[in-house]
Design an enzyme around this catalytic site. Structure first.
Site, PDB file in Angstrom:
ATOM      1  N   TYR A  33       0.829  -1.197   0.000  1.00  0.00           N
ATOM      2  CA  TYR A  33       0.000   0.000   0.000  1.00  0.00           C
ATOM      3  C   TYR A  33       0.864   1.248   0.000  1.00  0.00           C
ATOM      4  O   TYR A  33       2.078   1.173   0.222  1.00  0.00           O
ATOM      5  CB  TYR A  33      -0.977  -0.005   1.180  1.00  0.00           C
ATOM      6  CG  TYR A  33      -0.372   0.260   2.542  1.00  0.00           C
ATOM      7  CD1 TYR A  33       0.506  -0.634   3.124  1.00  0.00           C
ATOM      8  CD2 TYR A  33      -0.697   1.413   3.247  1.00  0.00           C
ATOM      9  CE1 TYR A  33       1.055  -0.382   4.374  1.00  0.00           C
ATOM     10  CE2 TYR A  33      -0.152   1.674   4.505  1.00  0.00           C
ATOM     11  CZ  TYR A  33       0.726   0.764   5.056  1.00  0.00           C
ATOM     12  OH  TYR A  33       1.271   1.024   6.279  1.00  0.00           O
ATOM     13  N   ARG A  52       8.070   4.297  -4.644  1.00  0.00           N
ATOM     14  CA  ARG A  52       8.156   3.265  -3.601  1.00  0.00           C
ATOM     15  C   ARG A  52       7.187   2.124  -3.896  1.00  0.00           C
ATOM     16  O   ARG A  52       7.497   0.952  -3.662  1.00  0.00           O
ATOM     17  CB  ARG A  52       7.900   3.866  -2.217  1.00  0.00           C
ATOM     18  CG  ARG A  52       8.146   2.852  -1.099  1.00  0.00           C
ATOM     19  CD  ARG A  52       8.098   3.461   0.280  1.00  0.00           C
ATOM     20  NE  ARG A  52       6.802   4.041   0.565  1.00  0.00           N
ATOM     21  CZ  ARG A  52       6.534   4.788   1.633  1.00  0.00           C
ATOM     22  NH1 ARG A  52       7.492   5.037   2.514  1.00  0.00           N
ATOM     23  NH2 ARG A  52       5.334   5.280   1.830  1.00  0.00           N
ATOM     24  N   ARG A 100      -6.758 -20.717  -2.513  1.00  0.00           N
ATOM     25  CA  ARG A 100      -5.722 -20.551  -1.485  1.00  0.00           C
ATOM     26  C   ARG A 100      -4.537 -21.481  -1.720  1.00  0.00           C
ATOM     27  O   ARG A 100      -4.694 -22.702  -1.811  1.00  0.00           O
ATOM     28  CB  ARG A 100      -6.330 -20.818  -0.112  1.00  0.00           C
ATOM     29  CG  ARG A 100      -5.421 -20.403   1.036  1.00  0.00           C
ATOM     30  CD  ARG A 100      -6.048 -20.717   2.384  1.00  0.00           C
ATOM     31  NE  ARG A 100      -5.254 -20.190   3.475  1.00  0.00           N
ATOM     32  CZ  ARG A 100      -4.084 -20.700   3.876  1.00  0.00           C
ATOM     33  NH1 ARG A 100      -3.586 -21.769   3.281  1.00  0.00           N
ATOM     34  NH2 ARG A 100      -3.424 -20.145   4.882  1.00  0.00           N
ATOM     35  N   LYS A 147       6.540  -2.066   1.769  1.00  0.00           N
ATOM     36  CA  LYS A 147       5.385  -1.498   2.487  1.00  0.00           C
ATOM     37  C   LYS A 147       4.188  -2.422   2.303  1.00  0.00           C
ATOM     38  O   LYS A 147       3.312  -2.188   1.476  1.00  0.00           O
ATOM     39  CB  LYS A 147       5.095  -0.084   1.985  1.00  0.00           C
ATOM     40  CG  LYS A 147       4.152   0.706   2.897  1.00  0.00           C
ATOM     41  CD  LYS A 147       4.184   2.173   2.561  1.00  0.00           C
ATOM     42  CE  LYS A 147       3.085   2.953   3.259  1.00  0.00           C
ATOM     43  NZ  LYS A 147       3.250   3.070   4.705  1.00  0.00           N
ATOM     44  N   GLU A 179      12.380   2.009  14.284  1.00  0.00           N
ATOM     45  CA  GLU A 179      11.509   3.116  13.871  1.00  0.00           C
ATOM     46  C   GLU A 179      10.253   3.103  14.723  1.00  0.00           C
ATOM     47  O   GLU A 179      10.085   2.246  15.583  1.00  0.00           O
ATOM     48  CB  GLU A 179      11.170   3.003  12.384  1.00  0.00           C
ATOM     49  CG  GLU A 179      10.506   1.693  12.009  1.00  0.00           C
ATOM     50  CD  GLU A 179      10.381   1.470  10.509  1.00  0.00           C
ATOM     51  OE1 GLU A 179      10.171   2.443   9.756  1.00  0.00           O
ATOM     52  OE2 GLU A 179      10.465   0.304  10.085  1.00  0.00           O
ATOM     53  N   LEU A 204      11.259   0.934   7.080  1.00  0.00           N
ATOM     54  CA  LEU A 204      10.599   1.439   5.874  1.00  0.00           C
ATOM     55  C   LEU A 204      11.318   2.719   5.427  1.00  0.00           C
ATOM     56  O   LEU A 204      11.666   3.565   6.259  1.00  0.00           O
ATOM     57  CB  LEU A 204       9.123   1.763   6.148  1.00  0.00           C
ATOM     58  CG  LEU A 204       8.374   2.166   4.876  1.00  0.00           C
ATOM     59  CD1 LEU A 204       8.120   0.958   3.986  1.00  0.00           C
ATOM     60  CD2 LEU A 204       7.069   2.861   5.198  1.00  0.00           C
TER      61      LEU A 204
HETATM   62  N1  PLP Z   1       7.894   3.552   9.077  1.00  0.00           N
HETATM   63  C1  PLP Z   1       6.803   2.790   9.113  1.00  0.00           C
HETATM   64  C2  PLP Z   1       6.871   1.471   9.788  1.00  0.00           C
HETATM   65  C3  PLP Z   1       5.588   3.249   8.543  1.00  0.00           C
HETATM   66  O1  PLP Z   1       4.490   2.473   8.593  1.00  0.00           O
HETATM   67  C4  PLP Z   1       5.563   4.528   7.941  1.00  0.00           C
HETATM   68  C5  PLP Z   1       4.336   5.045   7.335  1.00  0.00           C
HETATM   69  O2  PLP Z   1       3.318   4.409   7.290  1.00  0.00           O
HETATM   70  C6  PLP Z   1       6.733   5.288   7.940  1.00  0.00           C
HETATM   71  C7  PLP Z   1       7.889   4.769   8.503  1.00  0.00           C
HETATM   72  C8  PLP Z   1       6.747   6.667   7.326  1.00  0.00           C
HETATM   73  O3  PLP Z   1       6.753   6.585   5.921  1.00  0.00           O
HETATM   74  P1  PLP Z   1       6.194   7.793   5.056  1.00  0.00           P
HETATM   75  O4  PLP Z   1       7.003   8.984   5.431  1.00  0.00           O
HETATM   76  O5  PLP Z   1       6.450   7.364   3.647  1.00  0.00           O
HETATM   77  O6  PLP Z   1       4.751   7.952   5.391  1.00  0.00           O
END
Ligand code: PLP
Length: 284
Positions: A33, A52, A100, A147, A179, A204
């Site tokens: 997503y 991304r 499945r 993501k 994070e 991410l």
């Molecule tokens: N890290 C994680 C685990 C996230 O889920 C997100 C955003 O959903 C981010 C960092 C921040 O990413 P972005 O700046 O692209 O929203």
């Protein structure tokens, strides 16, 4: 007014939106997503979100649900149909419906769903007062750079924060911060250097993180991309998080320890202002 959502080619009221029970997003969390923020009816950093998405799809050998020009047109149509001035657009892409099986099906049509959330992004309690976080073990898988829609681990971490009576959690491994549950974690040293974890499959690759680091460097703020410990974070002059929905939001407490003087710090406040100003200028 009920929202209009997009499902596989149709714009429908949310109560009428349907997806197959055999969709692999539902059965396997086999989907990715993107979340794009909208300010003044225009999108922030859309091209970077598309880049991304392309990478997430490639890492999972998943077909794109539509060309990028079409995806952009659908985003614009969603803004128009929902009269979205300020808020978020979520775009969910799954491998589609198939009987499945663990192996990727051949010939499945990817599913594409978009929905919006209208909410204030500029004037928030977090921006005004800062947020409080706890640290928790990072229990996610090893490909956090993709993501994906498998968000149960961050949900559990966020619930731990809620139970502890704070706003969010920073995830850590062996005492080193990865994070936030849905944002990238940054600290500011006593010398005014912004420190945030370097890019790898451990985190991410935040679109907001990249923009904020660029703006910081342009404003002559020193930036270090490296791992930092929970201990270093608790002793930092400032801390903040970055994400598409929170922009730059100050962190004023970690594990019950006040950061700096316990109020939003000047570097975080300045970077938030610059981020909003520059993003509005470049919004499409
Ligand atoms: N890290 C994680 C685990 C996230 O889920 C997100 C955003 O959903 C981010 C960092 C921040 O990413 P972005 O700046 O692209 O929203």
């Amino acid at each position: 007014m009920s929202r209009i959502v997009y499902v596989n080619g149709d714009y429908v009221p949310e109560a009428e939106a349907k997806i197959s029970v055999f969709d692999r997003g539902f059965l396997m969390a086999d989907g990715v997503y993107e979340v794009t923020s909208v300010l003044a009816g225009r999108m922030i950093d859309f091209a970077a979100h598309m880049a991304r998405l392309r990478r997430s799809l490639a890492e999972l050998e998943m077909d794109a649900p539509a060309g990028e020009a079409e995806l952009e047109a659908i985003h614009r149509e969603m803004i128009a149909r929902n009269a979205l001035e300020e808020g978020m657009i979520y775009m969910q892409v799954t491998r589609g419906a198939a009987d499945r099986d663990f192996t990727y099906p051949e010939g499945a049509e990817p599913s594409l769903v978009l929905f919006t959330q209208a909410r204030p992004l500029r004037d928030t309690a977090g921006a005004r007062n800062g947020i409080r976080v706890i640290t928790v073990p990072d229990i996610r898988w090893a490909r956090r750079d993709i993501k994906t829609v498998q968000l149960l681990a961050p949900s559990m971490c966020k619930m731990a924060a809620k139970t502890a009576g704070v706003d969010d959690a920073w995830m850590q491994e062996d005492g080193v911060v990865t994070e936030g549950t849905s944002n990238n974690a940054c600290i500011v040293t006593a010398e005014g250097t912004v420190v945030t974890r370097d890019l790898s499959s451990d985190i991410l690759h935040g679109i907001t993180r990249a923009a904020v680091l660029r703006f910081a460097r342009e404003a002559q703020v020193k930036v270090e991309e490296r791992a930092f410990t929970v201990e270093e974070a608790r002793a930092a002059a400032e801390a903040f998080v970055t994400s598409a929905s929170s922009f730059v939001t100050p962190v004023v407490e970690i594990d019950g320890t006040a950061i700096g003087d316990g109020t939003p710090g000047p570097v975080a406040r300045r970077l938030r202002d610059i981020y909003i100003e520059e993003s509005l200028k470049a919004a499409t």
